[in-house]
Design an enzyme around this catalytic site. Sequence first.
Site, PDB file in Angstrom:
ATOM      1  N   CYS A 166      93.703  38.138  11.783  1.00  0.00           N
ATOM      2  CA  CYS A 166      94.719  37.115  11.481  1.00  0.00           C
ATOM      3  C   CYS A 166      94.829  36.982   9.951  1.00  0.00           C
ATOM      4  CB  CYS A 166      94.305  35.798  12.128  1.00  0.00           C
ATOM      5  SG  CYS A 166      95.490  34.477  11.853  1.00  0.00           S
ATOM      6  N   CYS A 216      98.972  31.660  18.037  1.00  0.00           N
ATOM      7  CA  CYS A 216      98.910  31.604  16.571  1.00  0.00           C
ATOM      8  C   CYS A 216     100.237  32.074  15.975  1.00  0.00           C
ATOM      9  CB  CYS A 216      97.771  32.487  16.063  1.00  0.00           C
ATOM     10  SG  CYS A 216      97.734  32.589  14.264  1.00  0.00           S
ATOM     11  N   GLU A 245      98.314  -6.223 -18.765  1.00  0.00           N
ATOM     12  CA  GLU A 245      97.689  -4.899 -18.933  1.00  0.00           C
ATOM     13  C   GLU A 245      97.936  -4.082 -17.677  1.00  0.00           C
ATOM     14  OE1 GLU A 245      93.516  -5.559 -19.399  1.00  0.00           O
ATOM     15  OE2 GLU A 245      93.832  -6.998 -21.013  1.00  0.00           O
ATOM     16  N   CYS A 265      99.536  35.523  14.073  1.00  0.00           N
ATOM     17  CA  CYS A 265      99.126  36.791  14.687  1.00  0.00           C
ATOM     18  C   CYS A 265      99.349  36.837  16.205  1.00  0.00           C
ATOM     19  CB  CYS A 265      97.658  37.085  14.358  1.00  0.00           C
ATOM     20  SG  CYS A 265      96.517  35.963  15.171  1.00  0.00           S
ATOM     21  N   LYS A 267      96.657  -2.068 -14.492  1.00  0.00           N
ATOM     22  CA  LYS A 267      95.467  -2.086 -13.644  1.00  0.00           C
ATOM     23  C   LYS A 267      95.129  -0.640 -13.324  1.00  0.00           C
ATOM     24  CE  LYS A 267      93.747  -4.250  -9.392  1.00  0.00           C
ATOM     25  NZ  LYS A 267      92.731  -3.297  -9.193  1.00  0.00           N
ATOM     26  N   TYR A 272      88.664  -2.831 -21.009  1.00  0.00           N
ATOM     27  CA  TYR A 272      89.613  -3.946 -20.979  1.00  0.00           C
ATOM     28  C   TYR A 272      88.986  -5.330 -21.038  1.00  0.00           C
ATOM     29  CZ  TYR A 272      88.454  -2.961 -16.072  1.00  0.00           C
ATOM     30  OH  TYR A 272      87.803  -2.674 -14.911  1.00  0.00           O
ATOM     31  N   ASP A 295      93.220   2.455 -11.734  1.00  0.00           N
ATOM     32  CA  ASP A 295      92.655   2.632 -10.390  1.00  0.00           C
ATOM     33  C   ASP A 295      91.496   3.625 -10.442  1.00  0.00           C
ATOM     34  OD1 ASP A 295      92.289   2.350  -7.727  1.00  0.00           O
ATOM     35  OD2 ASP A 295      94.000   3.570  -7.119  1.00  0.00           O
ATOM     36  N   LYS A 311      99.817  -6.009  -7.501  1.00  0.00           N
ATOM     37  CA  LYS A 311      99.678  -4.603  -7.099  1.00  0.00           C
ATOM     38  C   LYS A 311     101.020  -4.007  -6.706  1.00  0.00           C
ATOM     39  CE  LYS A 311      95.517  -3.363  -5.371  1.00  0.00           C
ATOM     40  NZ  LYS A 311      94.444  -3.344  -4.382  1.00  0.00           N
ATOM     41  N   CYS A 336      92.847  29.421  15.827  1.00  0.00           N
ATOM     42  CA  CYS A 336      93.127  30.797  16.192  1.00  0.00           C
ATOM     43  C   CYS A 336      91.785  31.538  16.182  1.00  0.00           C
ATOM     44  CB  CYS A 336      94.084  31.423  15.179  1.00  0.00           C
ATOM     45  SG  CYS A 336      94.141  33.220  15.344  1.00  0.00           S
TER      46      CYS A 336
HETATM   47  S1  IVH Z   1      89.735  -7.414 -15.765  1.00  0.00           S
HETATM   48  C1  IVH Z   1      86.763 -10.765 -14.943  1.00  0.00           C
HETATM   49  N1  IVH Z   1      91.523  -5.593 -16.378  1.00  0.00           N
HETATM   50  O1  IVH Z   1      90.371  -4.016 -11.046  1.00  0.00           O
HETATM   51  C2  IVH Z   1      87.901  -9.807 -15.056  1.00  0.00           C
HETATM   52  N2  IVH Z   1      90.250  -5.275 -14.406  1.00  0.00           N
HETATM   53  O2  IVH Z   1      90.512  -5.433  -8.478  1.00  0.00           O
HETATM   54  C3  IVH Z   1      87.457  -8.427 -14.909  1.00  0.00           C
HETATM   55  N3  IVH Z   1      90.726  -3.180 -13.221  1.00  0.00           N
HETATM   56  O3  IVH Z   1      86.995  -4.867 -10.774  1.00  0.00           O
HETATM   57  C4  IVH Z   1      88.476  -7.454 -14.576  1.00  0.00           C
HETATM   58  N4  IVH Z   1      92.243  -2.435 -14.631  1.00  0.00           N
HETATM   59  O4  IVH Z   1      87.583  -2.622 -11.898  1.00  0.00           O
HETATM   60  C5  IVH Z   1      90.584  -5.977 -15.487  1.00  0.00           C
HETATM   61  N5  IVH Z   1      93.094  -4.046 -17.079  1.00  0.00           N
HETATM   62  C6  IVH Z   1      92.171  -4.427 -16.209  1.00  0.00           C
HETATM   63  C7  IVH Z   1      91.830  -3.643 -15.079  1.00  0.00           C
HETATM   64  C8  IVH Z   1      90.866  -4.111 -14.179  1.00  0.00           C
HETATM   65  C9  IVH Z   1      91.569  -2.182 -13.524  1.00  0.00           C
HETATM   66  C10 IVH Z   1      89.839  -3.180 -12.037  1.00  0.00           C
HETATM   67  C11 IVH Z   1      88.449  -3.662 -12.269  1.00  0.00           C
HETATM   68  C12 IVH Z   1      88.251  -4.818 -11.323  1.00  0.00           C
HETATM   69  C13 IVH Z   1      89.305  -4.531 -10.305  1.00  0.00           C
HETATM   70  C14 IVH Z   1      89.710  -5.767  -9.543  1.00  0.00           C
END
Ligand code: IVH
Length: 679
Positions: free
Chosen positions: A435, A411, A119, A414, A121, A229, A123, A317, A429
């Site tokens: 200005c 500046c 999946e 001016c 991740k 998720y 942010d 990451k 300035c």
């Molecule tokens: S699963 C027990 N799935 O990443 C498992 N987390 O660094 C629970 N996050 O605290 C997390 N996308 O806030 C999961 N597809 C995803 C995610 C995800 C973002 C975040 C989540 C977690 C953090 C960990």
Amino acid sequence: MNLFEDIERNEKQELLNLRRELETANRQYYVDNAPTMSDREFDEKMHRLEELEKRYPQMNDPLSPTRHVGSDLAEKGNNKAFEQVTHRYPMLSLANTYSEADIQDWLHHLPSDVEIVCELKYDGLSISLWYENGTLTKAVTRGDGQKGDNVLRNIQTIRSIPQHIDNAPAFLEMRGEVLLPWENFERINREREEQEESLFANPRNAASGTLKLLDSNEVARRGLTCYLYYMLGEHLPGQTHYERLQTARNNWGFPISDAIRVCHSINEVMDFIHQWDTRRKELPVATDGIVLKVNHLHQQEELGYTAKTPRWAIAYKFPAEKQLTRLEKITYQVGRTGVITPVANLQPVQLSGTMVSRATLHNEDFVRQLGLSEGDMVWVEKGGEIIPKITGVERGEGEMAAKDYTFVSVCPECGTPLVRVEGEAAWRCPNDKTCPPQLCGKMVHFVSRKAMNIDGLGEETIDLFYTKGMLHNVADIYALNRDDIAVIPGFGTKSADKILAGVEVSKSVPWHRVLFALGIRMVGETTAKKIARRYRSVDELQWATREQLMSIDDVGEQIADNIIAWFEDMDNLEMVMRLRQAGVQFADHENVEKVEDNPVLQGMSIVISGTFNLHSRDEYKEMIERYGGKNVGSVSKKTSFILAGENMGPEKRKKAEELGVELKSEEEFLVMVNGRPEA
Ligand code: IVH
């Protein structure tokens, strides 16, 4: 002492330092929403700390940042406004790595028949949604992993989250990520820039700040979104993680991402990672990696958990994008408040899908610390942040850092000699009278949404009208001429009418916002409100003494001096006179005397709890102050009473009972201050 003892002592010191640094970074990230350490640096330091703790088990500390997740629970401020809830299932974090080899290693150690769900991740901020008998009853932030804040009313502004679901188990918990799409993030930062408020560093910080706002209308306006998720609860459908997510989407309508794949081999996983490292740049929200999860729930159970993370999942990451390029020239930019920022003009490079040719160098000290000079090869990075950053300089052997760096002395707009106030990093300035960027800055602030809110007049239009000689100061806005505007290419009579209508409407903006709009240094929106509540007109304010001003909440020596200096300036007085003649409000016309004569809440400490129907929480807060009371966050024996709405927090209720503090409904409160039980 032998060499080994020496190393051991140094490493133990390093361990302690890392703990302190990471605690601070956690607080800045989760509580202050103002990170100072990059994610990468944080993760690297965390890994190093884990390594050292393994090496020196005698230094074990259950409070180490390696043993608990960062906390977004604030001890002070507006957080008290949210009910604290204990998680039914602790909210864990994920093990993470930046290395593809680590991912392959993790996969190798799993049973050979394992299926992996990949999946994105996301942010943002994790959120836990509670459905009790099919109804959304709570939305809890991660907090410290054990308890979080119930931010339900803010989550309810996200339309894709169902309020009710059919045929659901008695208790269902959906976890996911709350996000602010890039587009909204950029809009909010533009608005904040106009208001001279500090900018959010990235969408995650903006989402976090937004989720903790007390005003749900403002939350709705900002436009959060969400992806879910993970499903928790008892008697849940399905045998695999993937099946559960599909049920959540297809049966209940939860927002589940399409970017999910069940993989059967390392190659498939790696393929997903590589594909999305590119494709994610087209997504409307920020992502920072890929999450790998063991699909079968029985295998998840077998693998189990460490204190902080599940063993059945890991995050890969993405590295922050970084490029080496030549620093061609250092130029200087004059901000709307007169601050001079050095800017790196770079040989253009491609970064995160955009061409980068400029980056901020912050201030003189930053340039000195890196020892930068024109012609150097520098590293530019663009992580989650909007503005590219210079993170380092690459020197060939024998190449020396520049020793002398002289900041520009006048500046660039001016020609006025610059000043640097002691203790401040910035050169400024001082010519705020003529200005150009400063003049336009004042006008942009004046017309901005929270000030005079003049529709149709934005930054670009003001700059244009200024260069055409139509605007020099804010009073000129009320002398704009329809024909002069209409003849400008791209405007026409329709735009001219729209602008003039906006100008007309602004004449009814109340006095406290006019005061804010004047742009007296350090007089922000809230301070202006407090000042305007004490001084009901500009005539009264103009003659206020330093001591009188300083007796107002929020007004210290500096603000008092700024106000006095502002009214001593003839140009400002003339501007006020012209604005007044134009019809702008310089006095409060409400019957306020009655309030001040009759401060019925004088000396009382009042706690607000729950949700209200007749007024917003902010309005009640203001009423309490207006009638002489004090709004406080937590119940104590000094609390006079609790203004209790619906769904009051159970902990506050318990505390109130214990201490015998009275609860008043909103109707009772309104009778008390207004004599009437209505809004
Ligand atoms: S699963 C027990 N799935 O990443 C498992 N987390 O660094 C629970 N996050 O605290 C997390 N996308 O806030 C999961 N597809 C995803 C995610 C995800 C973002 C975040 C989540 C977690 C953090 C960990």
